[in-house]
Enzyme design. Sequence first.
Site, short mmCIF file in Angstrom:
data_model
loop_
_atom_site.label_atom_id
_atom_site.label_comp_id
_atom_site.label_asym_id
_atom_site.label_seq_id
_atom_site.Cartn_x
_atom_site.Cartn_y
_atom_site.Cartn_z
CG ASP A 1 161.90 29.25 35.77
OD1 ASP A 1 162.96 29.00 35.21
OD2 ASP A 1 160.87 29.61 35.16
CD GLU B 1 166.50 31.63 35.23
OE1 GLU B 1 167.05 31.40 34.16
OE2 GLU B 1 165.26 31.63 35.37
C1 GLC Z 1 164.02 29.98 32.91
C2 GLC Z 1 164.45 28.57 32.55
C3 GLC Z 1 164.24 28.35 31.09
C4 GLC Z 1 162.77 28.54 30.78
C5 GLC Z 1 162.28 29.90 31.25
C6 GLC Z 1 160.79 29.96 31.26
O1 GLC Z 1 164.83 30.93 32.33
O2 GLC Z 1 165.77 28.37 32.94
O3 GLC Z 1 164.66 27.08 30.68
O4 GLC Z 1 162.56 28.42 29.40
O5 GLC Z 1 162.68 30.17 32.58
O6 GLC Z 1 160.27 29.20 32.30
#
Ligand code: GLC
Length: 521
Positions: free
Chosen positions: A199, A263
Site C-alpha cells: 500500500d 501501489e
Molecule cells: C492506499 C489505499 C487507500 C488508503 C490509502 C491510505 O492508497 O488504496 O484506500 O486510503 O492507501 O492507506
Amino acid sequence: MPAWWQGAVIYQVWPRSFQDSDGDGVGDLRGIARRLDHLRGLGIDAIWISPIYPSPLADFGYDVADHCDVDPAFGTLADFDALVAAAHDCGLRVLLDYVANHTADTHPWFAASRASRDDPRRDWYIWRDPGPDGGPPNNWASEFGGSAWTLDPATGQYFYHAYLPQQPDLNWRNPAVQDAMLDVLRFWLDRGVDGFRVDAVHHLFEDLELRDNPPDPDWRPGMSPARRLRRDRTMDQPEVQSAIAAMRRVSDGYPGQRLLIGEAWLPIDRLMAYYGVDLAGFHLPFNFHLITTPWTAAAVAGLVRRYEAALPQGAWPNWVLGNHDRSRVASRLGGPQARVAAMLLLTLRGTPTLYQGEELGLADVPIPPELVRDPWEQRVPGLGLGRDPVRTPIPWEDAPQSGFTSGTPWLPVGADHRPLHAAAQAHDPDSMLWLYRALLSLRRREPALSLGPIAAVEALGDVLRYIRTDPADGRRLLVALNLGDAEQALDGGGTPLLSTHGDFGNPRRLRPHEGLVIELD
Ligand code: GLC
C-alpha cells in the site's frame, strides 16, 4: 518458463463488502470462502484481499492496529488459514494488503512513541518541533485534506501523516522499523500467502531536510486540496528503492515465487524505477494509467505504446481498470464501453487486476450525506473524492440485501445493483458476467492473449487495434475495439473468436461499442 503471476488474472476482494457470513452487515473471511465458487467459475487465478487486520476503521482497515492478526469483524487467524487452504485447494492464490507506510494511531508502537520524547520507540515515527510560528514544521499536506502534521500537546512536537492524523507515518529510515515491518511479511508468508500488494509505497520516505513542497500550477478549484502542492518532497524519494529491495529479498527467500505488487501513483517514467535495479524490486508496480487516460482510441493506443516502450528489459506489464479508491469503470465509461474496456483489460499484454463487481458491470452507488462513511468525503466533502460509492456490497442473489448479509449492510446495496445480482447474470448470455467468463476462458485457451507479444498497436478513428501472437505456434489474434458509437469497417477478415456483443460478430465490421477478437488467417 513464465512465472505463475505472468499468466495470471488477479481479483481484488474488498472484504467489508464481499460477503457477510454472520449477519453483522460487514463482509468477512468465511464469506469469502463461501464465494470461492463464484471466483473459480469466473476463471481468475489469485485474489488480493484488502486489509483484514485489527483496525479502529478511521480509514476502513488501512489504519492497522496490529499487522499480525485478523480483525474480529473479519474473523480469526484460524478463519484466515482455512480460507487460504480452501483457496489453494481450488487452485487460487491469496495475496494480502501490506500497509507499510503508516499504522493506526492506536497501534502499540505509536502509543509508545507518543508517550514521551525519550521513549525507545519515539523515532519509529516522524516527530518534529513546531515551526518558528509554533505551527506545523512545513507546508506538507495530507492526502485527505489539511496539514500533514498534527501537534501532540503532551510532548510539544508534531507527527507526520501522509493520510489521516489517525494514520501516523512510520519512519522507514530507522532500521528497527524496517526489521519489524519485514517481520510482518514473514509472519504471513509463513502462513502460506502467495504475495502482497504494498500500500501507498510512494509515500514511504519524505525529504530529511523538510523542505516545503512547491505549488502546483496545474491545480484548479474542484480538485483535491492536497493537489495544490506538487509532492516533490513527500513522494517517490530515492530511499524507497532500497526498502522495496529489502521486501523483495524477504519474499524471494520463500519457495513458489511469492508476488510483490506495489501501489505507486506515478507517471510512467518514474513508475518504471519500481521494478528495481536488475528487476529486484516489485514484480508488478501497479499500472493505473488506464484509469486516468482519456477514453479515446488514440489516447489508449498511445498509452499502450508508451508503457510498453518504457518497460525495462525483461519487466512484465500489468493493467488495472478500477479499485476501491476510484470511480468504477462502468460509471466512468458507461455500460456499453465498460464491455469494450473488459475486452481491452483481458487482451492486453500483462497481468490484469479486476476489482470486485466489475464482472457484474456495477456502477457507482450515490451515497446520501447522512450515510457517508469515507473519511476523505467527510473531510473534503462535495468534490466527488469519497470512495463509498465504489465500496458498496456485492449483490449475489434475489434475496433481502441481495444475499450480502442477513443483517443491515454497513453501506447500502445499490438499488440499481439489485437486478444485476450474480445469480441472475450467471444464466444470462447477454450479461457482463457471461462476457467476463468468456474473456477469461478465451485468455486461458489462447496463450497469445496472456503471454504472447503485442504488436501493431494503433488507432484508426474510434477503432483501437493490436495483434497478439501465440509464442508457441505463431498464430495471430487481432483485437479490434470500437470506442465509439458508430459502426466501423474492418479490413482483413479472419475468424472471429469472441465479440463483446455475445455472438461471434463479423470480421469485416464492428458494430457500435463492439470489441472483437479475430484469429487472422
Ligand atoms: C492506499 C489505499 C487507500 C488508503 C490509502 C491510505 O492508497 O488504496 O484506500 O486510503 O492507501 O492507506
